[in-house]
Scaffold this motif. Structure first.
Motif, PDB file in Angstrom:
ATOM      1  N   ILE A   1       1.356  -1.124   0.008  1.00  0.00           N
ATOM      2  CA  ILE A   1      -0.131  -0.020   0.088  1.00  0.00           C
ATOM      3  C   ILE A   1       1.063   1.046   0.056  1.00  0.00           C
ATOM      4  O   ILE A   1       1.445   1.177   0.887  1.00  0.00           O
ATOM      5  CB  ILE A   1      -1.276  -0.255   0.918  1.00  0.00           C
ATOM      6  CG1 ILE A   1      -2.372   1.151   0.819  1.00  0.00           C
ATOM      7  CG2 ILE A   1      -0.172   0.131   2.315  1.00  0.00           C
ATOM      8  CD1 ILE A   1      -2.787   0.501   1.953  1.00  0.00           C
ATOM      9  N   SER A   2       1.223   2.658  -0.829  1.00  0.00           N
ATOM     10  CA  SER A   2       1.060   3.642  -1.019  1.00  0.00           C
ATOM     11  C   SER A   2       1.150   4.447   0.490  1.00  0.00           C
ATOM     12  O   SER A   2      -0.145   4.048   1.329  1.00  0.00           O
ATOM     13  CB  SER A   2       0.686   4.463  -1.997  1.00  0.00           C
ATOM     14  OG  SER A   2       0.083   5.314  -1.795  1.00  0.00           O
ATOM     15  N   GLY A   3       2.235   5.389   0.867  1.00  0.00           N
ATOM     16  CA  GLY A   3       2.385   6.690   1.901  1.00  0.00           C
ATOM     17  C   GLY A   3       0.787   7.466   2.037  1.00  0.00           C
ATOM     18  O   GLY A   3      -0.014   7.308   2.170  1.00  0.00           O
ATOM     19  N   GLU A   4       0.894   7.698   0.413  1.00  0.00           N
ATOM     20  CA  GLU A   4      -0.426   8.352   0.551  1.00  0.00           C
ATOM     21  C   GLU A   4      -2.112   8.274   0.935  1.00  0.00           C
ATOM     22  O   GLU A   4      -2.834   8.289   1.013  1.00  0.00           O
ATOM     23  CB  GLU A   4      -0.888   8.870  -1.214  1.00  0.00           C
ATOM     24  CG  GLU A   4       0.535   9.511  -1.794  1.00  0.00           C
ATOM     25  CD  GLU A   4       1.973   8.728  -2.081  1.00  0.00           C
ATOM     26  OE1 GLU A   4       1.642   7.654  -2.533  1.00  0.00           O
ATOM     27  OE2 GLU A   4       2.391   9.671  -2.669  1.00  0.00           O
ATOM     28  N   TRP A   5      -2.069   6.056   0.067  1.00  0.00           N
ATOM     29  CA  TRP A   5      -3.320   5.650   1.129  1.00  0.00           C
ATOM     30  C   TRP A   5      -3.474   5.441   2.452  1.00  0.00           C
ATOM     31  O   TRP A   5      -4.878   5.886   2.762  1.00  0.00           O
ATOM     32  CB  TRP A   5      -3.431   4.520  -0.024  1.00  0.00           C
ATOM     33  CG  TRP A   5      -3.547   4.287  -0.951  1.00  0.00           C
ATOM     34  CD1 TRP A   5      -3.588   5.861  -2.113  1.00  0.00           C
ATOM     35  CD2 TRP A   5      -4.239   3.190  -2.379  1.00  0.00           C
ATOM     36  NE1 TRP A   5      -3.501   4.992  -3.653  1.00  0.00           N
ATOM     37  CE2 TRP A   5      -3.739   3.821  -3.188  1.00  0.00           C
ATOM     38  CE3 TRP A   5      -4.107   1.907  -1.667  1.00  0.00           C
ATOM     39  CZ2 TRP A   5      -4.193   2.114  -4.292  1.00  0.00           C
ATOM     40  CZ3 TRP A   5      -4.386   0.662  -2.840  1.00  0.00           C
ATOM     41  CH2 TRP A   5      -4.395   1.380  -4.219  1.00  0.00           C
ATOM     42  N   LEU A   6      -1.957   5.311   2.570  1.00  0.00           N
ATOM     43  CA  LEU A   6      -2.195   5.883   4.027  1.00  0.00           C
ATOM     44  C   LEU A   6      -2.545   6.880   5.106  1.00  0.00           C
ATOM     45  O   LEU A   6      -3.640   6.356   5.530  1.00  0.00           O
ATOM     46  CB  LEU A   6      -0.785   5.131   4.829  1.00  0.00           C
ATOM     47  CG  LEU A   6      -0.503   3.451   4.507  1.00  0.00           C
ATOM     48  CD1 LEU A   6       0.904   3.122   5.335  1.00  0.00           C
ATOM     49  CD2 LEU A   6      -1.267   2.639   5.453  1.00  0.00           C
ATOM     50  N   GLY A   7      -2.186   7.632   3.884  1.00  0.00           N
ATOM     51  CA  GLY A   7      -3.229   9.292   5.125  1.00  0.00           C
ATOM     52  C   GLY A   7      -4.356   9.084   4.711  1.00  0.00           C
ATOM     53  O   GLY A   7      -4.821   9.429   5.691  1.00  0.00           O
TER      54      GLY A   7
ATOM     55  N   GLU B   1     -10.970   0.513   2.163  1.00  0.00           N
ATOM     56  CA  GLU B   1      -9.653   0.718   1.542  1.00  0.00           C
ATOM     57  C   GLU B   1      -7.933   1.145   1.740  1.00  0.00           C
ATOM     58  O   GLU B   1      -7.372   1.891   1.135  1.00  0.00           O
ATOM     59  CB  GLU B   1      -9.776   2.737   2.602  1.00  0.00           C
ATOM     60  CG  GLU B   1     -11.544   3.218   2.552  1.00  0.00           C
ATOM     61  CD  GLU B   1     -11.478   3.835   1.106  1.00  0.00           C
ATOM     62  OE1 GLU B   1     -10.459   4.307   0.285  1.00  0.00           O
ATOM     63  OE2 GLU B   1     -12.290   4.161   0.532  1.00  0.00           O
ATOM     64  N   THR B   2      -7.479  -0.489   2.369  1.00  0.00           N
ATOM     65  CA  THR B   2      -7.055  -0.847   2.647  1.00  0.00           C
ATOM     66  C   THR B   2      -6.149  -1.839   2.008  1.00  0.00           C
ATOM     67  O   THR B   2      -7.450  -2.571   1.273  1.00  0.00           O
ATOM     68  CB  THR B   2      -6.476  -0.816   3.874  1.00  0.00           C
ATOM     69  OG1 THR B   2      -6.664  -2.438   4.763  1.00  0.00           O
ATOM     70  CG2 THR B   2      -6.360   0.353   4.657  1.00  0.00           C
ATOM     71  N   THR B   3      -5.480  -2.912   1.134  1.00  0.00           N
ATOM     72  CA  THR B   3      -4.979  -3.806   0.798  1.00  0.00           C
ATOM     73  C   THR B   3      -4.865  -5.385   1.986  1.00  0.00           C
ATOM     74  O   THR B   3      -4.771  -6.347   1.258  1.00  0.00           O
ATOM     75  CB  THR B   3      -3.565  -3.738  -0.148  1.00  0.00           C
ATOM     76  OG1 THR B   3      -2.434  -3.685   1.366  1.00  0.00           O
ATOM     77  CG2 THR B   3      -3.864  -2.783  -0.773  1.00  0.00           C
ATOM     78  N   THR B   4      -5.657  -4.583   3.124  1.00  0.00           N
ATOM     79  CA  THR B   4      -5.494  -6.587   3.908  1.00  0.00           C
ATOM     80  C   THR B   4      -7.068  -7.047   3.749  1.00  0.00           C
ATOM     81  O   THR B   4      -7.541  -6.658   2.664  1.00  0.00           O
ATOM     82  CB  THR B   4      -5.664  -5.429   5.046  1.00  0.00           C
ATOM     83  OG1 THR B   4      -5.877  -6.834   6.111  1.00  0.00           O
ATOM     84  CG2 THR B   4      -7.420  -5.188   4.937  1.00  0.00           C
ATOM     85  N   LEU B   5      -6.767  -8.128   4.017  1.00  0.00           N
ATOM     86  CA  LEU B   5      -7.168  -9.831   3.595  1.00  0.00           C
ATOM     87  C   LEU B   5      -8.578 -10.035   4.894  1.00  0.00           C
ATOM     88  O   LEU B   5      -9.118 -10.970   4.685  1.00  0.00           O
ATOM     89  CB  LEU B   5      -6.858 -10.205   2.291  1.00  0.00           C
ATOM     90  CG  LEU B   5      -6.831 -10.174   1.798  1.00  0.00           C
ATOM     91  CD1 LEU B   5      -5.796 -10.756   0.680  1.00  0.00           C
ATOM     92  CD2 LEU B   5      -7.983  -9.906   0.627  1.00  0.00           C
ATOM     93  N   GLY B   6      -7.753  -9.578   5.914  1.00  0.00           N
ATOM     94  CA  GLY B   6      -7.995 -10.095   7.913  1.00  0.00           C
ATOM     95  C   GLY B   6      -7.746  -8.781   8.230  1.00  0.00           C
ATOM     96  O   GLY B   6      -7.007  -8.153   8.424  1.00  0.00           O
ATOM     97  N   ILE B   7      -8.782  -8.900   9.787  1.00  0.00           N
ATOM     98  CA  ILE B   7      -8.155  -7.532  11.099  1.00  0.00           C
ATOM     99  C   ILE B   7      -8.395  -8.514  11.946  1.00  0.00           C
ATOM    100  O   ILE B   7      -9.295  -9.240  12.310  1.00  0.00           O
ATOM    101  CB  ILE B   7      -9.647  -6.353  10.713  1.00  0.00           C
ATOM    102  CG1 ILE B   7      -9.595  -6.070   9.632  1.00  0.00           C
ATOM    103  CG2 ILE B   7      -9.280  -5.466  12.037  1.00  0.00           C
ATOM    104  CD1 ILE B   7     -11.294  -5.201   8.902  1.00  0.00           C
TER     105      ILE B   7
END
Length: 155
Positions: A26-32, A81-87
């Motif tokens: 995931i890019s830094g821009e997405w994290l913000g 909004e993220t690339t995760t597949l689990g939380i």
């Protein structure tokens, strides 16, 4: 959307949740952007930690704290909004100390200071509000640390 803050008196929040995801793509821009969305949705705190994942891949550990009632909204944002597949999420209890806000006069204007107060009424922590200090530093063309020093000298 207005953010509801916890009360300023000392109290225990026993219905809190800590949520976390590992992200390696995931890019830094997405994290913000994700951080902003989580705070807007009512997260109490959001933070990132650099980590190393399997196969020694660098990644980011995104963690957040929220009330139990906000958990579904947080999960929705994390999955969309993220690339995760689990939380991962855990129940959490937070002991919040009493907070009071005072005004401190400096040569350039007034600064709000947040103070932590213990059970005996003693101030154990004082933190000038960053946005107040930043505004004064920018408006007067002085170093930010000079503004902080002026506040600290008046406490």
């Amino acid at each position: 959307m207005s953010k509801k803050h916890p009360p300023n008196n000392e109290h225990i929040d026993s219905n809190m949740i800590k949520m976390e995801v590992n992200l390696d793509d995931i890019s830094g821009e997405w994290l913000g952007y994700v951080m902003d969305r989580l705070f807007e949705a009512g997260a109490n705190d959001v933070f990132y930690t650099p980590i190393y994942m399997k196969k020694n891949r660098p990644g980011i550990l995104l963690q957040l704290l929220c009330s139990n009632g906000k958990m579904e909204k947080m999960k929705d944002i994390l999955l969309k909004e993220t690339t995760t597949l689990g939380i991962r999420y855990y129940p959490l209890t937070v002991h919040r100390m009493e907070r009071r806000f005072i005004k401190v006069e400096t040569p350039w204007g007034t600064i709000t200071v947040k103070q932590g107060v213990d059970k005996d009424g003693e101030v154990f922590q004082s933190s000038p509000e960053y946005e107040d200090c930043k505004k004064i530093a920018e408006n007067h063309g002085i170093p930010l640390k000079q503004v902080y020093e002026a506040v600290w000298s008046r406490l």
